[in-house]
Structures are given as structure tokens and as C-alpha cells.
Design an enzyme around this catalytic site. Structure first.
Site, PDB file in Angstrom:
ATOM      1  N   LYS A  20      39.728  26.572  31.582  1.00  0.00           N
ATOM      2  CA  LYS A  20      38.750  26.557  32.954  1.00  0.00           C
ATOM      3  C   LYS A  20      38.245  25.288  33.341  1.00  0.00           C
ATOM      4  CE  LYS A  20      38.848  31.459  33.446  1.00  0.00           C
ATOM      5  NZ  LYS A  20      38.111  32.726  33.872  1.00  0.00           N
ATOM      6  N   LYS A  51      49.349  33.534  31.353  1.00  0.00           N
ATOM      7  CA  LYS A  51      48.494  34.856  31.357  1.00  0.00           C
ATOM      8  C   LYS A  51      48.527  35.067  32.772  1.00  0.00           C
ATOM      9  CE  LYS A  51      43.641  34.987  31.341  1.00  0.00           C
ATOM     10  NZ  LYS A  51      42.657  36.044  31.748  1.00  0.00           N
ATOM     11  N   LYS A  64      43.683  36.009  38.132  1.00  0.00           N
ATOM     12  CA  LYS A  64      43.133  36.090  39.180  1.00  0.00           C
ATOM     13  C   LYS A  64      43.125  34.529  39.910  1.00  0.00           C
ATOM     14  CE  LYS A  64      39.270  39.200  38.341  1.00  0.00           C
ATOM     15  NZ  LYS A  64      38.465  38.920  37.298  1.00  0.00           N
TER      16      LYS A  64
END
Ligand code: AQP
Length: 344
Positions: free
Chosen positions: A122, A206, A209
Site C-alpha cells: 500500500k 487480488k 477497492k
């Protein structure tokens, strides 16, 4: 130090999990988390929260955040969570999460956090620009879980490493403060179909969102036409579907679509393959689209219905927050006493 294994936790079995209000919920969140929550509420005392404190580890528009919390709550209810059975609440409405997280920041080791792959993914190439909260995210997660002495944590496969960290924090706290078995070492419930749903555009990434491509995911609020269109456009390969799971190896997109079909239909991937073996994606995709619309359509419709009455959602959240604060209070008080805080 003794050679004896630490005493086993003997408190009641409890479920805790949550989802961040950080964007549109997708099929991965639904199958990896929401469906499991609804099932487990019938088996154990269940706490499900909306992780707004986690969400702000990356920028969230303050004008939208509270409504995003309502939307996640609507998704919980539309997936079958019953507020009379499960305690449903916003994380930020229970300040004890933050208090316990601070204590755990002083228990967790830098080396443990340095190993967390989610932070690496991230924060990307510029980790010095990431918030400190994003780095200590899994410590707050440990506080969420252990504040309620949860023993079972239903999450997608991507959260396995964070759950290991929670266990490490619980064990170190119990050891350091000479309180064997004070905190349980919770089990991650990551098994089952749908625990790892991959992107429709890349079978090795994956479904997420935050993927910039909306075509990479099926959102719970997508209209049926859009669901069908996204499945039609999903990346595949030119080979027909094989007979065995082994032959799917090395075909991540095909494996993912079969896995999605199986999870939505409550069957195993092997059973789905047995039905479609020898057929190409031209035949398989319309069947998958039909099934996805059949299963997700009612969830989206119910979310819309619930969101039309935000005051009712707020009532559910306020009641849940009150129950959660009550449940959290004794654990926090005892933790403060064990740490030796003044007045505890
Ligand atoms: N692709 C997935 N397959 C199965 N389960 C998944 N989960 C997320 N993606 C998949 C599970 O959904 C729960 C809630 O996730 P979250 O919103 O708290 O955080 P996340 O894991 O970071 O979810 P996203 O969608 O991938 O969001 P971004 O893009 O913000 O990172 C968790 O139980 C998670 O395992």
C-alpha cells in the site's frame, strides 16, 4: 523462563471482524468476509464493526466518510447480519480501540511491523510519504480484536499475516505483564470458497477497492447490466475449460472465474469444472453472469433500500456502539491495571 506452554485461554468464544469504509464494496469483500459474518452470528457472540479509523490511514474525504460508514452497514444488513444478534458499530465510536492500540504500539516490535507485506504494497515506492497510521494499521487491528477478547476472526486470505501479528502481540502482552491467558490467541477463519477472489483484469492480483480499474471488480451496487458486461470483458485465455483442477494451474484468470462461480453457487471448483469441462469461455461467461446477477442483485437492491433511510442505519449503529463500549470497558480497565497506569 519455564519450559511450560502458556496457559490456554478459557473465556467464551467470540467473533470479531470489520470492513473499511474506503470505497465501493466488491465481490471479494462479500465472499471473503460478509457472507462469513452472517453465518457465524448464529454460532457465536459476534461483533462486526465499520473500520473508519483504519480507513483514514489513507486520505478520506470528510464530507463522505460518515455516509460511507452507513453504506458498509447497509451491506452488512443486506448480507444477512441481524443487529439483534450481532453487535454492529463504527470503530471510532468506541475510543477504547485507540487506547488499547497505543498500549499495543508499545508491545509490538518494529521488526514485526517491518515484515508486513500489506504496508509494503500500500505504501508503494514512497513509503516515507505514507502515514504513520498505515504502518501501525495491524496494531490497531490487534486492538480491535483483543479488546473484545475475540477468539475467531473471519477475514479474507490477505489478512492472514495481520492475524499472526495479533497472536504475537497477545502472547507478548500476556508474557510481559505476567497475565497468562489474559488475551486469547485468536484464530483467523480464512478457509472456504471465496477467501481469495482475484481481479477480473489480472488473475494474479487480488480484487481490491483501490484498483484504479472499475472493470477489475464486481461491486455490490453494480446494476445487473454492468455485472454482465464486466464478466463479458473479464480477461481469460483461449483454451477450453479442463476437467481437473490440476489442469487449471498456470491459468490464473480461468481458475479465478471458476472459483467465483463455485463460491457463488456453494459448490466446489471441482464440481463446477465437471459441469463445464470442454466448454470455452463464450459458453461459460454468460452462465457466470447469470449466477452473479442472481446472487448479487438482491444484495445491491436491499442496500439501496436501506440507504434510503439513513436515520434507521444510524439507530442500528448507535445501539451497537453502546453495546460495544460496554463489552470493551472491562478489558480496557483490566489492561490498564496490568500495565500499572495511575488510578487503574
Ligand atoms: N479479493 C478478496 N478476496 C477475498 N476477500 C477479500 N477481502 C478484501 N479483498 C478480498 C476481505 O474483505 C475484508 C474487508 O477488507 P477491508 O476493506 O477491510 O480491507 P482490504 O483487505 O484492504 O480490502 P480491499 O478491497 O482490498 O481494499 P483496498 O483496495 O482499500 O485495499 C477483509 O476481511 C479482507 O480480507
Amino acid at each position: 523462563m519455564t519450559d511450560q506452554a502458556p496457559a490456554a485461554y478459557s473465556g467464551p468464544q467470540r467473533v470479531l471482524s470489520g470492513v473499511q469504509p474506503s470505497g465501493a464494496l466488491h465481490l471479494g469483500n462479500y465472499l471473503g468476509a460478509l457472507v462469513k459474518f452472517a453465518r457465524l452470528q448464529h454460532e457465536m457472540d459476534t461483533f462486526i464493526f465499520v473500520a473508519d479509523m483504519h480507513a483514514i490511514t489513507v486520505w478520506q474525504d470528510p464530507k463522505l466518510l460518515a455516509n460511507q460508514v452507513r453504506e458498509i452497514t447497509a451491506a452488512y444488513l443486506a448480507s444477512g447480519l441481524d443487529p439483534e444478534k450481532a453487535t454492529i458499530f463504527p470503530q471510532s465510536a468506541v475510543p477504547a480501540h485507540a487506547e488499547l492500540a497505543w498500549i499495543f504500539n508499545c508491545v509490538a516490535r518494529l521488526g514485526w511491523l517491518d515484515r508486513m507485506t500489506q504496508f509494503k504494497e500500500k505504501s508503494g515506492k514512497h513509503k516515507e510519504r505514507a502515514s504513520v497510521g498505515l504502518y501501525t494499521y495491524p496494531v490497531l487491528q490487534a486492538a480491535d480484536i483483543l479488546l473484545y477478547k475475540a477468539t475467531h476472526v473471519p477475514v479474507g486470505d490477505d489478512q492472514r499475516q495481520h492475524l499472526e501479528l495479533t497472536r504475537d502481540i497477545a502472547a507478548k502482552f500476556n508474557h510481559d505483564f505476567e497475565a497468562p491467558a489474559f488475551f486469547p490467541l485468536p484464530d483467523a477463519l480464512t478457509q472456504g470458497p471465496g477467501s481469495r477472489i482475484m481481479s477480473l483484469r489480472d488473475g494474479t492480483a487480488k480484487m481490491s477497492k483501490s484498483d484504479p480499474s472499475d472493470n477489475s471488480r464486481l461491486n455490490l451496487l453494480d446494476e445487473p447490466d454492468l455485472v454482465a458486461q464486466k464478466i463479458r470483458k473479464a480477461k481469460t485465455d483461449p483454451e477450453p475449460l479442463p476437467e481437473t483442477l490440476d489442469e487449471l494451474k498456470g491459468r490464473p484468470e480461468a481458475e479465478n472465474l471458476i472459483g467465483i462461480y463455485a463460491a457463488l453457487d456453494g459448490r466446489s471448483s471441482a464440481e463446477v469444472l465437471a459441469e463445464f469441462a470442454g466448454q470455452g469461455f463464450g459458453a461459460f461467461k454468460p452462465k457466470l453472469a447469470e449466477l452473479a446477477v442472481e446472487k448479487l442483485g438482491p444484495v445491491g437492491a436491499e442496500m439501496r433500500r436501506l440507504m434510503a433511510d439513513p436515520a434507521e442505519i444510524d439507530r442500528v449503529l448507535a445501539k451497537g456502539a453502546e453495546r460495544a463500549r460496554e463489552a470493551a470497558a472491562p478489558t480496557l480497565a483490566e489492561t490498564r491495571r496490568l500495565v500499572g497506569f495511575w488510578g487503574a
